[in-house]
Design a protein around this motif. Structure first.
Motif, PDB file in Angstrom:
ATOM      1  N   LEU A   9     -42.123 -46.651 -12.013  1.00  0.00           N
ATOM      2  CA  LEU A   9     -41.457 -47.888 -12.555  1.00  0.00           C
ATOM      3  C   LEU A   9     -40.156 -48.019 -12.821  1.00  0.00           C
ATOM      4  N   PRO A  10     -39.401 -48.945 -12.437  1.00  0.00           N
ATOM      5  CA  PRO A  10     -37.872 -49.135 -12.756  1.00  0.00           C
ATOM      6  C   PRO A  10     -37.559 -49.225 -14.082  1.00  0.00           C
ATOM      7  N   LEU A  11     -36.327 -48.743 -14.458  1.00  0.00           N
ATOM      8  CA  LEU A  11     -35.968 -48.802 -15.885  1.00  0.00           C
ATOM      9  C   LEU A  11     -35.060 -49.845 -15.937  1.00  0.00           C
ATOM     10  N   ALA A  12     -35.000 -50.344 -17.186  1.00  0.00           N
ATOM     11  CA  ALA A  12     -34.316 -51.535 -17.149  1.00  0.00           C
ATOM     12  C   ALA A  12     -32.554 -51.396 -17.015  1.00  0.00           C
ATOM     13  N   ALA A  13     -32.186 -50.158 -17.278  1.00  0.00           N
ATOM     14  CA  ALA A  13     -30.776 -49.817 -17.183  1.00  0.00           C
ATOM     15  C   ALA A  13     -30.355 -49.121 -15.819  1.00  0.00           C
ATOM     16  N   GLY A  14     -31.394 -49.019 -15.160  1.00  0.00           N
ATOM     17  CA  GLY A  14     -31.201 -48.672 -13.829  1.00  0.00           C
ATOM     18  C   GLY A  14     -32.133 -47.236 -13.823  1.00  0.00           C
ATOM     19  N   GLY A  15     -32.440 -46.901 -12.419  1.00  0.00           N
ATOM     20  CA  GLY A  15     -32.927 -45.579 -12.308  1.00  0.00           C
ATOM     21  C   GLY A  15     -34.743 -45.897 -12.209  1.00  0.00           C
ATOM     22  N   SER A  16     -35.519 -44.894 -12.279  1.00  0.00           N
ATOM     23  CA  SER A  16     -36.985 -45.021 -12.196  1.00  0.00           C
ATOM     24  C   SER A  16     -37.842 -43.846 -12.654  1.00  0.00           C
ATOM     25  N   PRO A  42     -38.434 -50.946  -5.936  1.00  0.00           N
ATOM     26  CA  PRO A  42     -39.304 -51.852  -6.906  1.00  0.00           C
ATOM     27  C   PRO A  42     -40.372 -51.035  -7.543  1.00  0.00           C
ATOM     28  N   ALA A  43     -41.087 -51.574  -8.609  1.00  0.00           N
ATOM     29  CA  ALA A  43     -42.165 -50.913  -9.146  1.00  0.00           C
ATOM     30  C   ALA A  43     -43.177 -50.787  -7.938  1.00  0.00           C
ATOM     31  N   GLU A  44     -44.116 -49.681  -8.086  1.00  0.00           N
ATOM     32  CA  GLU A  44     -45.004 -49.241  -7.070  1.00  0.00           C
ATOM     33  C   GLU A  44     -46.402 -48.291  -7.611  1.00  0.00           C
ATOM     34  N   LEU A  45     -47.408 -48.861  -7.513  1.00  0.00           N
ATOM     35  CA  LEU A  45     -48.702 -48.042  -7.752  1.00  0.00           C
ATOM     36  C   LEU A  45     -48.998 -47.210  -6.615  1.00  0.00           C
ATOM     37  N   PHE A  46     -49.535 -46.063  -6.851  1.00  0.00           N
ATOM     38  CA  PHE A  46     -50.199 -44.991  -5.821  1.00  0.00           C
ATOM     39  C   PHE A  46     -51.731 -44.730  -6.186  1.00  0.00           C
ATOM     40  N   GLY A  47     -52.467 -45.475  -5.888  1.00  0.00           N
ATOM     41  CA  GLY A  47     -53.717 -45.392  -6.091  1.00  0.00           C
ATOM     42  C   GLY A  47     -54.028 -45.487  -7.866  1.00  0.00           C
ATOM     43  N   LEU A  48     -54.999 -44.880  -8.508  1.00  0.00           N
ATOM     44  CA  LEU A  48     -55.315 -44.858  -9.595  1.00  0.00           C
ATOM     45  C   LEU A  48     -54.475 -43.666 -10.523  1.00  0.00           C
ATOM     46  N   SER A  49     -53.692 -42.862  -9.732  1.00  0.00           N
ATOM     47  CA  SER A  49     -53.212 -41.838 -10.326  1.00  0.00           C
ATOM     48  C   SER A  49     -51.910 -41.964 -10.775  1.00  0.00           C
ATOM     49  N   ALA A  50     -51.001 -42.631  -9.931  1.00  0.00           N
ATOM     50  CA  ALA A  50     -49.577 -42.333 -10.212  1.00  0.00           C
ATOM     51  C   ALA A  50     -48.825 -43.862 -10.167  1.00  0.00           C
ATOM     52  N   ALA A  51     -47.925 -43.942 -10.797  1.00  0.00           N
ATOM     53  CA  ALA A  51     -46.998 -45.312 -10.912  1.00  0.00           C
ATOM     54  C   ALA A  51     -45.337 -44.855 -10.902  1.00  0.00           C
TER      55      ALA A  51
END
Length: 223
Positions: A198-205, A187-196
């Motif tokens: 994000l899942p892609l609609a067709a699969g993958g991230s 799933p989508a996840e944030l890592f502090g204020l510097s990184a994220a």
């Protein structure tokens, strides 16, 4: 200078390498190829074109032996590089080169194009740092276009440097990391204020990170 490199991986065979110019490659194990700079590149005005084809059922890892430095040329500042990746059914490709360093006054434009089958497995990581010690006036643009079975998977572009969208009165990042993974069901996840991530609609991230200096330990990005 124009440099061109082609790497083809087929199941049951060593990778095939051909090309000319300032970029070459060496097979470092049956499933790994390291890119090597045969001359100083990229300089302003240089164009680099690397194509990797991973045939059905084959496996390949692409690495580089050292960081690359983009330098301004005597008459031109801008250099360009294109990395095109074709990954067929049930094939595996992992691309993780050493960082691209943008020297003061240089302007480097990079584009990665990925064409993959739905049954393929891919990881593509890119790292860039503006400036050597004491330098802050480089510029970089990195675009990533990925298609899955001839349909769009991702269209993404990041710019670093003065006058770009990432630079304002609040922040002016000098380094970036981007990583495309397919498949990836996290799933989508944030890592502090510097990184994220994000899942892609067709699969993958897609993982993106922006900061002042590249971390010595990449594991710290996802903390």
């Amino acid at each position: 200078m124009y440099s061109e490199l082609l790497i083809v991986a087929e199941r049951g065979r060593l990778p095939q390498i051909s090309g000319f110019g300032a970029i070459t490659a060496r097979i470092t194990d049956p499933e790994t190829v390291h890119l090597i700079g045969a001359a100083a590149t990229p300089l302003g005005g240089d164009r680099i074109d690397v194509t990797v084809r991973v045939r059905a059922g084959a496996r390949l890892r692409v690495r580089s032996v050292a960081a690359a430095i983009a330098l301004p040329g005597s008459s031109q500042l801008t250099s360009t590089a294109r990395l095109t990746l074709y990954v067929a059914d049930d094939a595996f490709l992992d691309v993780d080169q050493e960082p691209m360093i943008i020297a003061g006054g240089a302007d480097h434009r990079a584009k990665t194009v990925v064409r993959l089958a739905a049954s393929a497995t891919v990881r593509v990581r890119e790292r860039v740092q503006l400036g050597r010690t004491g330098e802050t006036n480089g510029r970089w643009q990195g675009a990533l276009d990925a298609d899955l079975d001839n349909g769009p998977l991702l269209r993404h572009c990041v710019e670093l440097g003065a006058t770009t969208a990432s630079t304002d009165v609040i922040d002016a990042p000098q380094a970036a990391i981007g990583e495309l993974r397919y498949p990836d069901s996290r799933p989508a996840e944030l890592f502090g204020l510097s990184a994220a991530r994000l899942p892609l609609a067709a699969g993958g991230s897609l993982l993106t990170w922006l900061g002042a200096r590249l971390p010595a330990d990449l594991a710290t990005v996802e903390r």
